[in-house]
Design an enzyme around this catalytic site. Sequence first.
Site, PDB file in Angstrom:
ATOM      1  N   CYS A  74       0.823  -1.193   0.000  1.00 16.89           N
ATOM      2  CA  CYS A  74       0.000   0.000   0.000  1.00 16.89           C
ATOM      3  C   CYS A  74       0.862   1.249   0.000  1.00 16.89           C
ATOM      4  O   CYS A  74       2.090   1.192   0.006  1.00 16.89           O
ATOM      5  CB  CYS A  74      -0.899   0.017   1.243  1.00 16.89           C
ATOM      6  N   SER A 103      -4.818  -4.895  -2.345  1.00 18.29           N
ATOM      7  CA  SER A 103      -5.337  -6.006  -1.537  1.00 18.29           C
ATOM      8  C   SER A 103      -4.533  -7.278  -1.782  1.00 18.29           C
ATOM      9  O   SER A 103      -4.410  -7.741  -2.920  1.00 18.29           O
ATOM     10  CB  SER A 103      -6.807  -6.249  -1.881  1.00 18.29           C
ATOM     11  N   ILE A 104      -3.999  -7.848  -0.700  1.00 14.35           N
ATOM     12  CA  ILE A 104      -3.194  -9.063  -0.775  1.00 14.35           C
ATOM     13  C   ILE A 104      -3.755 -10.138   0.156  1.00 14.35           C
ATOM     14  O   ILE A 104      -3.878 -11.302  -0.215  1.00 14.35           O
ATOM     15  CB  ILE A 104      -1.723  -8.777  -0.392  1.00 14.35           C
ATOM     16  N   ASN A 149       1.708   0.028   5.483  1.00 11.50           N
ATOM     17  CA  ASN A 149       2.222  -0.407   4.188  1.00 11.50           C
ATOM     18  C   ASN A 149       3.131  -1.598   4.429  1.00 11.50           C
ATOM     19  O   ASN A 149       4.156  -1.462   5.120  1.00 11.50           O
ATOM     20  CB  ASN A 149       3.002   0.748   3.531  1.00 11.50           C
ATOM     21  N   GLY A 150       2.800  -2.764   3.889  1.00 14.89           N
ATOM     22  CA  GLY A 150       3.674  -3.918   4.027  1.00 14.89           C
ATOM     23  C   GLY A 150       2.930  -5.204   4.298  1.00 14.89           C
ATOM     24  O   GLY A 150       1.726  -5.327   4.025  1.00 14.89           O
ATOM     25  N   ASP A 190      -3.552  -8.794   8.734  1.00 11.64           N
ATOM     26  CA  ASP A 190      -2.425  -8.483   9.603  1.00 11.64           C
ATOM     27  C   ASP A 190      -2.468  -7.071  10.178  1.00 11.64           C
ATOM     28  O   ASP A 190      -1.828  -6.795  11.193  1.00 11.64           O
ATOM     29  CB  ASP A 190      -1.102  -8.712   8.867  1.00 11.64           C
ATOM     30  N   SER A 195      11.532 -12.330  -4.679  1.00  8.55           N
ATOM     31  CA  SER A 195      12.805 -12.009  -5.325  1.00  8.55           C
ATOM     32  C   SER A 195      13.949 -12.654  -4.559  1.00  8.55           C
ATOM     33  O   SER A 195      13.777 -13.161  -3.455  1.00  8.55           O
ATOM     34  CB  SER A 195      12.999 -10.491  -5.386  1.00  8.55           C
ATOM     35  N   GLY A 196      15.146 -12.590  -5.151  1.00  6.59           N
ATOM     36  CA  GLY A 196      16.338 -13.133  -4.505  1.00  6.59           C
ATOM     37  C   GLY A 196      17.218 -12.070  -3.886  1.00  6.59           C
ATOM     38  O   GLY A 196      18.382 -12.353  -3.547  1.00  6.59           O
TER      39      GLY A 196
END
Length: 632
Positions: free
Chosen positions: A2, A52-53, A75-76, A100, A363-364
């Site tokens: 967000c 939205s996750i 945000n996160g 969360d 990601s790595g």
Amino acid sequence: MCGIAGIFHAETPKPVDPRRVERMCDALVHRGPDGAGVWTGQGIGLGHRRLSIIDLAGSPQPMHSVDDRAVIVFNGEIYNYRELRRELEKGGVEFNTHGDTEVILAAWQRWGTDCLRHLDGMFAFAIWDKPKRQLFLARDRLGVKPLFLAPLSDGSLAFASELKGLLAHPLFKRRLDPLAIDDYLAWGYVPDSRSILRDVEKLPAGHYLLLEQGKPHPKPQMWWDVSFAERRKGAEADLSAELVHLLREAVQSRMVADVPLGAFLSGGVDSSSVVALMAEASREPVRTCSIGFDVEALDETSYAQQIAEKFNTDHRSRTVGQDDFSEIDRLAAMFDEPFADASALPTWRVCQLARENVTVALSGDGADEAFAGYRRQVFHRHEERARSILPQSLRGPLFGTLGNIWPKADWAPQPLRAKTTLLSLASDGNEGYARGLSVLNREQRHSIYGANAKNALGGYRAESALVSMMQAAPARSGLDRAQYADLKFWLPGDILTKVDRTSMAVSLEAREPLLDHRLIEFAATLPDNMRVRGKQGKFLLKKSMERYLPSDILYRSKQGFVTPIAAWFRGPLSGAARGIARSTALGQIDWFDSGALADLAEAHIAGRSDNSRLLWQLLMLEKSLERLQLAG
């Protein structure tokens, strides 16, 4: 993922105009296209844009606690929120949602600022505690998520996820910080210790700020740091088993989502390791994507394809070419501040490709910093051995003289380009590492500055902040200090800024499992020879992944996400290179010697030297200054 923004009146609780908060949030719409909200109270305004996750319909923000005593914008992602929720419920806490965000609120009400130590995730958030009249601002341990702060002329404090959120406030003054130009030219980005605009601060990674109405502003407080001061003992096999366990937990915790999920796959050790562990944990083929280049020597998509076939992923790839530079203005707009890591372009393109099929991508990023995967770290360890043998009284004159007379042979094979190494050896370890990490050293920067720049800088030197950080690092060796600087300075300023802005520009959430704090803390305790062995960096990580990955992936020479800008500036972008010396935006700040810039461009185009990184830096600085529209 967000975007957040807000306004806080610390001295007197004046009303906050909700339209101003809304305007700041509208500038962050790319970070959260799925919803928006604004709440204002006495002397406080909080705004939110939502991507939205998790708990897609049930966690709108700004969110109020069950007892309506606190409000949050966040945000996160908090990866351990389910475990925390169960712990809090045992203590009698009730919840209205399944996400969360509400867990953070309840954790704040239970533990206060200590709630941060309970959170496993990436985050930047603001909590307003109504009875205490306190504003609690916090940022995650490594700085994955950003938070910008600025005082305004009416006495209020504004904050936002990106600088463009502050720029949207009508009282914000756009005044250049001249010291940030030196920082930018030294590093290729403006580090978290400074901003391109005067009075703007970035809340440092692993810090919080607790503000209370009617009281003076305190300084940010550090709540987390990584220590290299201890050494873990144990056989290689035992350390390897522990590392694989931590890697599995980190990857699996970041696979929780209520939306489609995938991964970036470059074909290098780090992204291949993440994909291997995702495939192990997933019932469905992992969705992967990669970006290649139209210059064959820099294209690594064949390695990504090899890993995709090995783990039967649903893989797609795309190519970046010189025509992509027509999007340079859009690229500059993502960062607000000048940002010269040229790999931002392919990173943006791979984010666009991923977003066509997923909303979250793993990601790595982070393994090079944590496990000593950069060439500069390996070189630094060997240089430190040389420093321990030869005293400074001998090294300084010997290597300093050799370094000064050695030609800057960009065209030569790597072993013959020894100028930087010689000058580094002439210095102490901290100064040497700063020289090796910088894009332009102080002498090179001053060679393109005019009189106004040198007067404005006085005795300021961009490298001093990094050197001081290394000197104060909780460390036992030169390698420790180098990695500490990479984790605390380079990582948030360059790598995480790049990934956050390019992913958020397309409304994609990027997650970094290799930056799990337990993994970082474990890596920091490894003996030096478990990180660097001979010429090999990331030694233990590579040994641990031998059961998953083929040797040509694990042990081939590190390429990195390199873009062919040197060739492009000699070809179709030669006009852009020549145009830098005539730039109106650069001319307005009156910092540069236009003749020196013209000579750099011509030398590069003719192939006499490789000035591509500097030309790219100057081009991105020009684009940034054009967009910032600085006040006179």
